[in-house]
Design a protein around this motif. Structure first.
Motif, PDB file in Angstrom:
ATOM      1  N   SER A 175     -17.815 -34.799  14.156  1.00 16.16           N
ATOM      2  CA  SER A 175     -17.090 -35.980  14.634  1.00 16.16           C
ATOM      3  C   SER A 175     -15.845 -35.550  15.387  1.00 16.16           C
ATOM      4  CB  SER A 175     -16.677 -36.856  13.450  1.00 16.16           C
ATOM      5  OG  SER A 175     -17.790 -37.283  12.709  1.00 16.16           O
ATOM      6  N   ARG A 176     -15.399 -36.416  16.286  1.00 17.66           N
ATOM      7  CA  ARG A 176     -14.150 -36.190  17.019  1.00 17.66           C
ATOM      8  C   ARG A 176     -13.279 -37.429  16.907  1.00 17.66           C
ATOM      9  NH1 ARG A 176     -15.774 -33.142  22.624  1.00 17.66           N
ATOM     10  NH2 ARG A 176     -16.080 -31.104  21.669  1.00 17.66           N
ATOM     11  N   LEU A 177     -12.016 -37.204  16.676  1.00 20.35           N
ATOM     12  CA  LEU A 177     -11.046 -38.288  16.580  1.00 20.35           C
ATOM     13  C   LEU A 177      -9.953 -38.023  17.607  1.00 20.35           C
ATOM     14  CD1 LEU A 177      -9.814 -40.770  15.077  1.00 20.35           C
ATOM     15  CD2 LEU A 177      -8.667 -39.106  13.582  1.00 20.35           C
ATOM     16  N   ILE A 178      -9.797 -38.936  18.552  1.00 22.81           N
ATOM     17  CA  ILE A 178      -8.728 -38.828  19.534  1.00 22.81           C
ATOM     18  C   ILE A 178      -7.438 -39.236  18.834  1.00 22.81           C
ATOM     19  CG2 ILE A 178      -7.851 -39.613  21.767  1.00 22.81           C
ATOM     20  CD1 ILE A 178     -10.545 -38.074  21.907  1.00 22.81           C
ATOM     21  N   LEU A 179      -6.458 -38.361  18.844  1.00 23.29           N
ATOM     22  CA  LEU A 179      -5.200 -38.635  18.147  1.00 23.29           C
ATOM     23  C   LEU A 179      -4.272 -39.459  19.034  1.00 23.29           C
ATOM     24  CD1 LEU A 179      -4.585 -35.122  16.576  1.00 23.29           C
ATOM     25  CD2 LEU A 179      -5.224 -37.211  15.384  1.00 23.29           C
ATOM     26  N   SER A 180      -3.915 -40.626  18.555  1.00 27.96           N
ATOM     27  CA  SER A 180      -2.957 -41.470  19.262  1.00 27.96           C
ATOM     28  C   SER A 180      -1.596 -41.430  18.564  1.00 27.96           C
ATOM     29  CB  SER A 180      -3.480 -42.906  19.345  1.00 27.96           C
ATOM     30  OG  SER A 180      -3.746 -43.393  18.053  1.00 27.96           O
ATOM     31  N   SER A 181      -1.513 -40.629  17.504  1.00 33.82           N
ATOM     32  CA  SER A 181      -0.267 -40.454  16.760  1.00 33.82           C
ATOM     33  C   SER A 181      -0.204 -38.985  16.331  1.00 33.82           C
ATOM     34  CB  SER A 181      -0.247 -41.389  15.546  1.00 33.82           C
ATOM     35  OG  SER A 181      -1.382 -41.182  14.740  1.00 33.82           O
ATOM     36  N   PRO A 182       0.940 -38.520  15.847  1.00 31.61           N
ATOM     37  CA  PRO A 182       1.039 -37.124  15.415  1.00 31.61           C
ATOM     38  C   PRO A 182       0.035 -36.805  14.307  1.00 31.61           C
ATOM     39  CG  PRO A 182       3.216 -38.114  15.526  1.00 31.61           C
ATOM     40  CD  PRO A 182       2.216 -39.225  15.722  1.00 31.61           C
ATOM     41  N   ILE A 183      -0.357 -35.557  14.232  1.00 38.33           N
ATOM     42  CA  ILE A 183      -1.382 -35.147  13.278  1.00 38.33           C
ATOM     43  C   ILE A 183      -0.960 -35.390  11.830  1.00 38.33           C
ATOM     44  CG2 ILE A 183      -0.665 -32.737  13.127  1.00 38.33           C
ATOM     45  CD1 ILE A 183      -3.711 -32.076  13.082  1.00 38.33           C
ATOM     46  N   ASP A 184       0.351 -35.381  11.555  1.00 39.26           N
ATOM     47  CA  ASP A 184       0.796 -35.609  10.179  1.00 39.26           C
ATOM     48  C   ASP A 184       1.081 -37.086   9.888  1.00 39.26           C
ATOM     49  OD1 ASP A 184       3.087 -35.688  11.746  1.00 39.26           O
ATOM     50  OD2 ASP A 184       4.288 -34.439  10.400  1.00 39.26           O
ATOM     51  N   ASP A 185       0.667 -37.973  10.800  1.00 39.22           N
ATOM     52  CA  ASP A 185       0.799 -39.411  10.564  1.00 39.22           C
ATOM     53  C   ASP A 185      -0.050 -39.781   9.355  1.00 39.22           C
ATOM     54  OD1 ASP A 185      -0.160 -42.299  10.841  1.00 39.22           O
ATOM     55  OD2 ASP A 185       1.356 -42.202  12.431  1.00 39.22           O
ATOM     56  N   PRO A 186       0.474 -40.582   8.426  1.00 37.23           N
ATOM     57  CA  PRO A 186      -0.268 -40.946   7.212  1.00 37.23           C
ATOM     58  C   PRO A 186      -1.588 -41.675   7.463  1.00 37.23           C
ATOM     59  CG  PRO A 186       2.049 -41.569   7.003  1.00 37.23           C
ATOM     60  CD  PRO A 186       1.840 -41.107   8.413  1.00 37.23           C
ATOM     61  N   SER A 187      -1.778 -42.235   8.658  1.00 39.32           N
ATOM     62  CA  SER A 187      -3.032 -42.958   8.940  1.00 39.32           C
ATOM     63  C   SER A 187      -4.179 -42.025   9.326  1.00 39.32           C
ATOM     64  CB  SER A 187      -2.812 -43.977  10.066  1.00 39.32           C
ATOM     65  OG  SER A 187      -2.591 -43.314  11.300  1.00 39.32           O
TER      66      SER A 187
END
Length: 165
Positions: free
Chosen positions: A18-30
């Motif tokens: 799977s691939r997830l495009i990050l729209s927030s920093p990698i350490d974002d709780p979401s």
């Protein structure tokens, strides 16, 4: 983006990445919820075994101009019952005192190597661990804060490693 593979205990990989495009920093709780929410429905017991951070990075040339480079740094993680391991790999000569041909390039090194050192410190902090340098390669020897600067030869040059490129 994050790229991660799924596995099931006792069977191994399910063959899905799977691939997830990050729209927030990698350490974002979401982020963990988004990763787990992308579990393949055909494998309800599947778990993430490994994941990689994929993307572009910025480096600075001798004049201070920023440059974008795809996969300038790779960061990968493996999950185990007892915990996790992380691996960081750098791709470029900007982190080293000598370029790949063996010529010193102090302006480039001084603009980029401290950024690698800071990124490694931040990674230690985020993960709550101390990084262990990996094995030396033909291109460089890792250390806790970056890459070891080898002694120059009698002409002030480093090793030319372009023969394997």
């Amino acid at each position: 983006m994050l790229e991660y593979g799924w596995f099931t205990r006792g069977s191994g990989s399910v063959g899905i990445i799977s691939r997830l495009i990050l729209s927030s920093p990698i350490d974002d709780p979401s982020v963990p919820g988004k990763v787990l929410g992308s579990q393949p429905s055909a494998f309800p017991d599947a778990q993430v075994k490994r994941f990689e951070v994929i993307g572009s990075g910025t480096w600075f040339d001798a004049a201070g101009k920023s440059r974008r480079e795809h996969q300038l740094v790779e960061l990968s993680f493996r999950l185990y019952r007892a915990g996790m391991s992380a691996k960081i790999t750098v791709h470029h000569d900007i982190w080293k005192w000598f370029d790949f041909t063996g010529r010193p390039h102090p302006e480039i090194y001084n603009r980029n190597a401290p950024r690698l050192t800071e990124a490694l410190r931040e990674l230690n902090s985020v993960l709550g661990v101390e990084l262990e340098p990996g094995e030396p390669t033909y291109y460089g020897t890792p250390m806790e804060s970056g890459i070891v600067t080898p002694d120059p030869d009698e002409n002030g040059m480093g090793l030319d490693v372009t023969d394997l490129m």
